[in-house]
Design a protein around this motif. Structure first.
Motif, PDB file in Angstrom:
ATOM      1  N   GLY A  29       0.785  -1.223   0.000  1.00 16.05           N
ATOM      2  CA  GLY A  29       0.000   0.000   0.000  1.00 16.05           C
ATOM      3  C   GLY A  29       0.819   1.276   0.000  1.00 16.05           C
ATOM      4  O   GLY A  29       0.395   2.288   0.551  1.00 16.05           O
ATOM      5  N   ILE A  30       1.981   1.271  -0.631  1.00 17.69           N
ATOM      6  CA  ILE A  30       2.811   2.471  -0.700  1.00 17.69           C
ATOM      7  C   ILE A  30       2.535   3.211  -2.005  1.00 17.69           C
ATOM      8  O   ILE A  30       2.449   2.601  -3.074  1.00 17.69           O
ATOM      9  N   PHE A  31       2.398   4.531  -1.889  1.00 23.44           N
ATOM     10  CA  PHE A  31       2.146   5.398  -3.030  1.00 23.44           C
ATOM     11  C   PHE A  31       3.259   6.428  -3.145  1.00 23.44           C
ATOM     12  O   PHE A  31       3.914   6.760  -2.167  1.00 23.44           O
ATOM     13  N   ARG A  32       3.432   6.930  -4.365  1.00 24.48           N
ATOM     14  CA  ARG A  32       4.334   8.051  -4.615  1.00 24.48           C
ATOM     15  C   ARG A  32       3.472   9.235  -5.031  1.00 24.48           C
ATOM     16  O   ARG A  32       2.633   9.110  -5.914  1.00 24.48           O
ATOM     17  N   GLU A  33       3.652  10.365  -4.367  1.00 24.04           N
ATOM     18  CA  GLU A  33       2.948  11.579  -4.747  1.00 24.04           C
ATOM     19  C   GLU A  33       3.945  12.669  -5.088  1.00 24.04           C
ATOM     20  O   GLU A  33       4.976  12.808  -4.422  1.00 24.04           O
ATOM     21  N   ILE A  34       3.617  13.448  -6.123  1.00 20.96           N
ATOM     22  CA  ILE A  34       4.422  14.608  -6.493  1.00 20.96           C
ATOM     23  C   ILE A  34       3.627  15.844  -6.121  1.00 20.96           C
ATOM     24  O   ILE A  34       2.484  16.016  -6.553  1.00 20.96           O
ATOM     25  N   ASN A  35       4.243  16.667  -5.291  1.00 22.15           N
ATOM     26  CA  ASN A  35       3.617  17.907  -4.820  1.00 22.15           C
ATOM     27  C   ASN A  35       4.459  19.085  -5.270  1.00 22.15           C
ATOM     28  O   ASN A  35       5.667  19.129  -5.003  1.00 22.15           O
ATOM     29  N   ASP A  45       6.735  12.571  -2.156  1.00 18.38           N
ATOM     30  CA  ASP A  45       6.354  11.846  -0.939  1.00 18.38           C
ATOM     31  C   ASP A  45       6.132  10.382  -1.258  1.00 18.38           C
ATOM     32  O   ASP A  45       5.471  10.050  -2.249  1.00 18.38           O
ATOM     33  N   PHE A  46       6.664   9.530  -0.421  1.00 19.80           N
ATOM     34  CA  PHE A  46       6.355   8.107  -0.455  1.00 19.80           C
ATOM     35  C   PHE A  46       5.563   7.848   0.815  1.00 19.80           C
ATOM     36  O   PHE A  46       6.046   8.121   1.917  1.00 19.80           O
ATOM     37  N   LEU A  47       4.330   7.362   0.677  1.00 23.88           N
ATOM     38  CA  LEU A  47       3.441   7.281   1.826  1.00 23.88           C
ATOM     39  C   LEU A  47       2.466   6.127   1.706  1.00 23.88           C
ATOM     40  O   LEU A  47       2.281   5.557   0.645  1.00 23.88           O
ATOM     41  N   ASP A  48       1.861   5.805   2.831  1.00 14.61           N
ATOM     42  CA  ASP A  48       0.792   4.812   2.875  1.00 14.61           C
ATOM     43  C   ASP A  48      -0.441   5.487   3.466  1.00 14.61           C
ATOM     44  O   ASP A  48      -0.459   6.700   3.671  1.00 14.61           O
ATOM     45  N   LYS A  49      -1.464   4.714   3.742  1.00 14.32           N
ATOM     46  CA  LYS A  49      -2.718   5.291   4.231  1.00 14.32           C
ATOM     47  C   LYS A  49      -2.523   6.043   5.548  1.00 14.32           C
ATOM     48  O   LYS A  49      -3.039   7.153   5.718  1.00 14.32           O
TER      49      LYS A  49
END
Length: 132
Positions: A29-35, A45-49
């Motif tokens: 459940g790891i996601f990569r987000e670009i902000n 950001d590398f994040l989970d719930k």
């Protein structure tokens, strides 16, 4: 999205704009987000719930670029998406209501961090400074 729209949102917004979200399925459940923080700075950001609920990444890296155009070009290269295909992401309600199976997968931080430390997690390029 266009450069002008993005620039307007940055001028009006007091917070970062999430313009890309990718589920890294090989890590649960790891996601990569670009902000985009400002016209020359982005945060990856590398994040989970749980991180999303706390509004912070488990691993956050900041990248500074020498110009707005360079940052846009490097994000396009990194994501393989032209800016016209970017969209503004918000915190989706299903993240909080347990309706998204992707967000509910158990995050495999050990495997992710091992791969990150071994240079196997791709990062943007063309930046003048990286910190995080």
């Amino acid at each position: 999205m266009t450069k002008a729209e993005l620039s307007s949102w940055l001028k009006l917004s007091k917070v970062s704009l999430t313009i890309d979200r990718l589920h890294l399925k090989q890590y649960g459940g790891i996601f990569r987000e670009i902000n985009i923080i400002n016209p020359v700075r982005l945060r990856l950001d590398f994040l989970d719930k749980n991180c999303k609920l706390m509004n912070e990444g488990e691993l956050s890296i900041y990248f500074d670029f020498d110009s707005y155009d360079t940052m846009i070009m490097e994000i396009e290269n990194y994501t393989n998406k032209n800016i016209r295909h970017w969209k503004r992401y918000f915190t989706d309600p299903e993240i909080f209501n347990n309706e998204s199976d992707d967000w509910n997968e158990k995050a495999d931080w050990k495997s992710f961090l091992d791969d990150f430390h071994n240079g196997l997690i791709p990062l943007p390029s063309g930046f003048v400074r990286m910190q995080g």
